[in-house]
Structures are given as C-alpha cells and as structure tokens.
Design an enzyme around this catalytic site. Sequence first.
Site, short mmCIF file in Angstrom:
data_model
loop_
_atom_site.label_atom_id
_atom_site.label_comp_id
_atom_site.label_asym_id
_atom_site.label_seq_id
_atom_site.Cartn_x
_atom_site.Cartn_y
_atom_site.Cartn_z
N HIS A 73 1.65 -31.55 21.22
CA HIS A 73 2.76 -31.86 20.75
C HIS A 73 2.69 -31.70 19.10
O HIS A 73 1.74 -31.52 18.72
CB HIS A 73 3.21 -33.26 21.02
N ASP A 75 3.96 -33.32 15.33
CA ASP A 75 4.35 -34.43 14.64
C ASP A 75 5.26 -34.20 13.39
O ASP A 75 4.75 -33.42 12.81
CB ASP A 75 2.94 -35.31 14.26
N HIS A 79 7.55 -39.47 11.69
CA HIS A 79 6.62 -40.31 12.76
C HIS A 79 6.01 -41.28 11.99
O HIS A 79 5.58 -42.40 12.72
CB HIS A 79 5.75 -39.38 13.49
N HIS A 207 -2.35 -38.99 9.58
CA HIS A 207 -0.63 -39.36 9.72
C HIS A 207 -0.10 -39.96 8.40
O HIS A 207 0.86 -39.38 7.91
CB HIS A 207 -0.71 -40.36 10.55
C1 23J Z 1 1.15 -43.70 17.31
C2 23J Z 1 -0.03 -44.49 16.42
C3 23J Z 1 -1.07 -44.03 16.25
C4 23J Z 1 -1.41 -42.88 16.37
C5 23J Z 1 -0.46 -41.89 17.00
C6 23J Z 1 0.82 -42.32 17.60
C7 23J Z 1 -0.77 -40.46 17.45
O1 23J Z 1 -1.88 -40.00 17.43
C8 23J Z 1 0.34 -39.46 17.84
O2 23J Z 1 0.69 -38.83 18.92
O3 23J Z 1 1.06 -39.11 16.64
S1 23J Z 1 -3.09 -42.09 16.10
MN MN Z 2 1.70 -37.30 17.73
#
Ligand code: 23J
Ligand code: MN
Length: 258
Positions: A73, A75, A79, A207
């Site tokens: 997927h 991002d 996000h 992220h």
């Molecule tokens: C939400 C919180 C932490 C993480 C993630 C999502 C993901 O890795 C993601 O799929 O974007 S680390």
């Molecule tokens: Mn993701």
Amino acid sequence: MSPLASFAAGIASGTIRVVDLTHTLDPDFPVIILPPEFGQCARFRMEEISAYDHRGPAWKWHNISMSEHTGTHFDAPSHWISGRDVPNGSVDEIDPAAFVGPVCVIDCSDGAAQDDDFELTVDGITAWEQEYGRIPTAAWVLMRTDWSKRRGAAYLNMREDGPHSPGPTPDAIRFLIEQRDIRGFGTETVGTDAGQGSHYTPPYPAHYYLHGAGKYGLQCLNALDELPATGAVLVAAPLKIKNGTGSPLRVLALVEDT
Ligand code: 23J
Ligand code: MN
C-alpha cells in the site's frame, strides 16, 4: 522515434520488462499490530455475491473490505499528524504525475539477514551513492531487505517488546528529504519505519518526516531483489479514495534489460 513510441516498442519486444512488486491481497497476509490502546488495521476480506448461481446465473463477483493500509500500500501525507495541513495531501488530491517516477534500490538484505533491527543510516546511503551515483531529485528510494520472502509470524516478527524489523534511522530519512528531495520511501516490511520505530525521537520518524514534507510511503512491497539499483521506473497509483490517507495498489516497475 518519439520517447513514447520507443517505450511502446521496448514493451512490445520485451527489452523493457514489467516487474510486479505487489503481494496478493489475501486474508492471511499480516497487517501491522499497534499497541492495544490504539485502533487496529483490518485484514483483507472477500465475500461472494454470486458465483454463476441463483444469486446471479451468468456472473461471479465479490464484495471486498480492508484498511487503507492493508497489504502492499501507499501512504499519503495526510496519514500522519505532521502532514495534516500539507496541500493535496490525500490520495484523491495528489497530482497523478507523482505516481510515475525513477527508483533507487538500496540493498540492505545482508544487514537485515544478520540483524532483525537493521538500520539504514546516512553512511549506508552515501556508501550506496559511491557505487551507483547520487540519488536524483524526486526519486522513489526503496529499502531492499528481502523481508518480502518471510511468511507467517516471521513477517511481523513480534516479541514481548513488540515488532522487530529493519528500517531507516531518523537522520537517514531527513537526509533523503532535505539533501536529496526524494519523492518517497518504500520498504518490504509492514511499515516505512522499523518495527521498533516507536522508540525513536520522534516516534515513527519515517512517517513523521516524510509526510510532514509532503513525501509518500510504500509498504509491504514484494520482490525488490528483482530490481536494479538504478534505472527502473516505478508506477504506483493509489485508489482515488475521497480524503483517503493511503490505499492498497498494484506497484509495477519498468525495467530495461541491459
Ligand atoms: C499507523 C500507526 C503507525 C504505523 C502505521 C500506521 C503504518 O505503518 C502504516 O501502515 O502507515 S507505523
Ligand atoms: Mn501505511
């Protein structure tokens, strides 16, 4: 010949190959597991509507459901909290020109075989550049770890203290953004961050920094061992989900036989 005519000829003759970097959407494919106080990501599910039967005599089809962040997927900047105000930061708003671009593959498979928590560092990136040249502007940078060969529990690699999988250091991600102005960063693991990425400052630095800078992520990529270090072109177009923070997608690489 025009560039597109030459491209079409390359595809037709097979001198340009299409390599699939996508895992099959399957209920058994692992999804990220966050600490229990947080909401969780849904696995892929498929329900039969009809299969050439009384529910639809001449047709077969399914209803499917999943998270935006299930399987291979994309991002989007929206996000992460750092990217919440990035213009055009949701999958439906991103300029489609961002979905086709050059790709650099940094092979970390030896390091990741030795150490489940292997880190891609600034030194690792500059060593790669010594061999293959400078990472061009607006490139996808993909971290090859061969993690896509793992199956079952070995993929998330959960221990008592949480998941253990390789990823970039905060400095490495900042270097790629600030010094190389990349398009995005992709991994074969379940996140763009290391399994233990919550322990960095800031937590989940890939992220945090990527999306704050309007850059993109790709996760759960497959078969990065089939790509050259440089020279391939990535096609990665997420679904056009209104206000979507990410999307499962088919990731393709165009690779020239040399
Ligand atoms: C939400 C919180 C932490 C993480 C993630 C999502 C993901 O890795 C993601 O799929 O974007 S680390
Ligand atoms: Mn993701």
